[in-house]
Design a protein around this motif. Structure first.
Motif, PDB file in Angstrom:
ATOM      1  N   MET A  37       0.824  -1.201   0.000  1.00 52.62           N
ATOM      2  CA  MET A  37       0.000   0.000   0.000  1.00 52.62           C
ATOM      3  C   MET A  37       0.864   1.260   0.000  1.00 52.62           C
ATOM      4  O   MET A  37       1.651   1.490   0.916  1.00 52.62           O
ATOM      5  CB  MET A  37      -0.927  -0.005   1.219  1.00 52.62           C
ATOM      6  N   PRO A  38       0.711   2.090  -1.035  1.00 50.60           N
ATOM      7  CA  PRO A  38       1.514   3.318  -1.114  1.00 50.60           C
ATOM      8  C   PRO A  38       0.982   4.371  -0.153  1.00 50.60           C
ATOM      9  O   PRO A  38      -0.092   4.194   0.441  1.00 50.60           O
ATOM     10  CB  PRO A  38       1.322   3.754  -2.553  1.00 50.60           C
ATOM     11  N   PHE A  39       1.707   5.462  -0.039  1.00 48.39           N
ATOM     12  CA  PHE A  39       1.328   6.485   0.926  1.00 48.39           C
ATOM     13  C   PHE A  39      -0.063   7.052   0.652  1.00 48.39           C
ATOM     14  O   PHE A  39      -0.788   7.385   1.587  1.00 48.39           O
ATOM     15  CB  PHE A  39       2.365   7.609   0.946  1.00 48.39           C
ATOM     16  N   GLN A  40      -0.447   7.139  -0.605  1.00 51.97           N
ATOM     17  CA  GLN A  40      -1.751   7.731  -0.888  1.00 51.97           C
ATOM     18  C   GLN A  40      -2.893   6.949  -0.237  1.00 51.97           C
ATOM     19  O   GLN A  40      -3.922   7.520   0.104  1.00 51.97           O
ATOM     20  CB  GLN A  40      -1.987   7.856  -2.399  1.00 51.97           C
ATOM     21  N   VAL A  41      -2.694   5.646  -0.026  1.00 50.48           N
ATOM     22  CA  VAL A  41      -3.708   4.857   0.666  1.00 50.48           C
ATOM     23  C   VAL A  41      -3.621   5.081   2.171  1.00 50.48           C
ATOM     24  O   VAL A  41      -4.618   5.149   2.874  1.00 50.48           O
ATOM     25  CB  VAL A  41      -3.552   3.358   0.322  1.00 50.48           C
ATOM     26  N   ARG A  42      -2.388   5.233   2.668  1.00 59.41           N
ATOM     27  CA  ARG A  42      -2.190   5.292   4.120  1.00 59.41           C
ATOM     28  C   ARG A  42      -2.316   6.697   4.702  1.00 59.41           C
ATOM     29  O   ARG A  42      -2.340   6.874   5.908  1.00 59.41           O
ATOM     30  CB  ARG A  42      -0.808   4.743   4.469  1.00 59.41           C
ATOM     31  N   MET A  43      -2.372   7.673   3.806  1.00 61.47           N
ATOM     32  CA  MET A  43      -2.309   9.066   4.246  1.00 61.47           C
ATOM     33  C   MET A  43      -3.335   9.394   5.336  1.00 61.47           C
ATOM     34  O   MET A  43      -2.978   9.858   6.427  1.00 61.47           O
ATOM     35  CB  MET A  43      -2.555   9.936   3.024  1.00 61.47           C
TER      36      MET A  43
END
Lengths: 270, 279
Positions: free
Chosen positions: B124-130
């Protein structure tokens, strides 16, 4: 053998606390209004899917993935196959391909700016008049920088795959009179198929990091052809549109999961 | 595919990969006059295009001195980056190594499920975890602190995955014979697992170093206070009129990463290749 669980426990506690629970909250919020109080059903998803900026960012991201990954996978495979035949210099080249991975994005920003400026080095070198960063070409600048950064990574992965093919198969084929190309298409490629899945997935994951270049070179509002999901999420974050952000995060997670599973399915059929 | 052509192609590609380092080094050694002349089309819109010489005409170390003496801000940022990276790496080592060992060498209920979960989380990239990161940091009052950047990164599952691959490769027979000699679970981990898996641990840490030295998204989102910023956010803000400073700062940012790369190049290769091995 339950003792093993205690080794995992500290990590698992952190994962639950910092990743799983908050993400569960994000999923919940995606069905609630911006304050997180009133249930709104699928309205946030509807808003997001009708949002022009979201559609732009999604289509750019998809286009970027669709262009970059096949390109990177083929170029790195070609380089790996050629590299395997080289003695001596081969291993030096291999290390040199990895250098871009070590170069922090922030350090190359200066070069990128001077290279792709309207009166930059590239235009000077080829007597062009292209405004690279403020036109459709911005997308291709991003593609180039992704390829540059990830070539070495993929070459290493391919070489690992190539090393797994027994030399005897090639010898037998050569005895039977198979040429270089024949060997490549009939032995190398089929044997590399299992590596293809991993390499595609890892290249896909690395493609999300292209935002760093885009952001550092062009800021919050780059040319629309390189406007990525992360740009949009940053803007929503600044506006505190947490409802849209929640729905967007869930959509993104689902899309990534789906894609990885589809690839896995396709891969296991082989 | 015989002859000089492949060699030439591969060599050209290698040059392209490494040229930015040379470019930055050249820039740091040029004196102000030469830099101004070379960059004037971009800085002053003076017409024409930037031309860049492969080597400086009158090499000078003046910009290095200027940075060392006149840019205290740079060192604050540099120190921030060192602090963040060191803390994250230490945390990943302390938390990640036992986790990888537990998943790789034990059987317990849910082990398979956990492995799959860790792999999914790793993707999961940062855009998902933001947003989830924001929610948790907000609740713990860690927004705008270094701890808020460090803690989520410590529990990243990527290093666990890499070390897991290496721990799996240790032959069971070695552990079995240690058990017969009466070694306990912890002894086996410390005296057999850690030394034999050292390659994997170093690989994971080298990959993490390169990743977190380069951290941009998280500090950009969660650090409002500019005095907490890492280098990566500071560099692009140096204007082109201070080109000499920009070049030297870029080189200083680059140096630790390249140094780590040169020392850990073999581990880096092993770490990358570890993901490609099919179980």
């Amino acid at each position: 053998m339950r003792k093993g669980f205690f080794f995992v426990l500290p990590s698992l506690t952190g994962v639950i606390l910092f990743l799983l629970l908050p993400f569960a909250d994000v999923v919940r919020r995606s069905f609630f209004d911006v304050l997180g109080n009133a249930f709104v059903g699928l309205r946030n998803y509807q808003t997001v899917f009708q949002n022009g900026a979201f559609l732009q960012a999604a289509s750019n991201t998809l286009r970027f993935t669709a262009v970059c990954i096949p390109l990177l996978v083929t170029v790195s495979l070609a380089a790996a196959v050629l590299l395997k035949e080289q003695k001596g210099m081969g291993s030096i080249f291999k290390s040199m391909y990895l250098v871009p991975m070590a170069i922090p994005v922030a350090s190359v920003v200066l070069l990128w700016k001077l290279l792709f400026d309207r009166s930059g080095i590239l235009n000077g070198l080829f007597s062009l008049e292209i405004d690279w960063m403020n036109s459709e070409y911005a997308f291709w600048v991003l593609v180039f920088s992704y390829l540059w950064k990830n070539l070495g990574y993929d070459v290493i992965l391919w070489l690992a795959g190539l090393a797994g093919i027994a030399p005897e198969i090639y010898e037998a084929a050569r005895v039977d009179g198979a040429g270089q190309w024949r060997c490549f298409f009939s032995i190398t490629l089929p044997n590399l198929l299992p590596s293809l899945y991993t390499i595609t997935v890892l290249s896909f994951l690395n493609s999300f990091k292209a935002f760093r270049e885009a952001y550092l070179v062009a800021g919050d509002y780059p040319h629309q052809s390189m406007y990525l999901m992360q740009h949009l999420f940053n803007n929503w974050f600044r506006e505190l549109s947490l409802d849209k952000l929640a729905a967007g995060a869930v959509i993104n997670a689902a899309a990534i999961l789906l894609l990885v599973m589809l690839l896995r399915r396709a891969w296991e059929k082989e | 595919m015989k002859g000089k052509l492949p060699m030439l192609l591969l060599g050209a590609l290698a040059f392209l990969c490494c040229y930015p380092v040379l470019f930055l080094l050249t820039g740091t050694l040029m004196d102000n006059g030469e830099l101004r002349e070379a960059l004037s089309p971009v800085v002053q819109q003076s017409g024409g295009a930037v031309t860049w010489r492969l080597l400086p005409r009158y090499p000078t170390l003046q910009h290095y001195l200027e940075l060392l003496l006149d840019e205290p801000e740079f060192f604050v940022m540099f120190w921030n980056t060192v602090k963040l990276t060191a803390a994250i790496l230490a945390g990943q080592f302390l938390i990640g190594t036992p986790a990888a060992w537990g998943l790789a060498r034990f059987c317990f209920p849910l082990r398979r499920l956990l492995s799959v979960l860790y792999i999914i989380l790793m993707m999961m990239p940062f855009q998902v975890r933001m947003l989830s990161d924001y929610l948790v940091l907000d609740r713990l009052h860690l927004l705008d602190t270094h701890a808020g950047i460090i803690l989520p990164a410590v529990f990243s599952t990527f290093p666990v995955f890499i070390m897991y691959r290496f721990f799996r490769a240790i032959p069971e027979a070695i552990l079995e014979s240690a058990r017969l000699d009466g070694a306990g679970v912890l002894q086996i981990f410390f005296y057999i697992g850690l030394p034999l898996g050292a390659g994997g641990i170093v690989s994971a840490l080298v990959l993490s170093f390169l990743e977190y030295w380069n951290l941009i998204e998280q500090p950009l989102t969660f650090l409002k206070d500019k005095s907490l910023w890492p280098l990566a956010l500071y560099l692009p803000n140096i204007g082109a009129e201070k080109a000499g400073t920009a070049f030297v700062s870029s080189v200083f940012t680059l140096a630790p990463a390249v140094f780590t790369f040169l020392l850990g190049k073999d581990y880096l290769e092993q770490g990358i290749a570890a993901a490609a091995v099919k179980e």
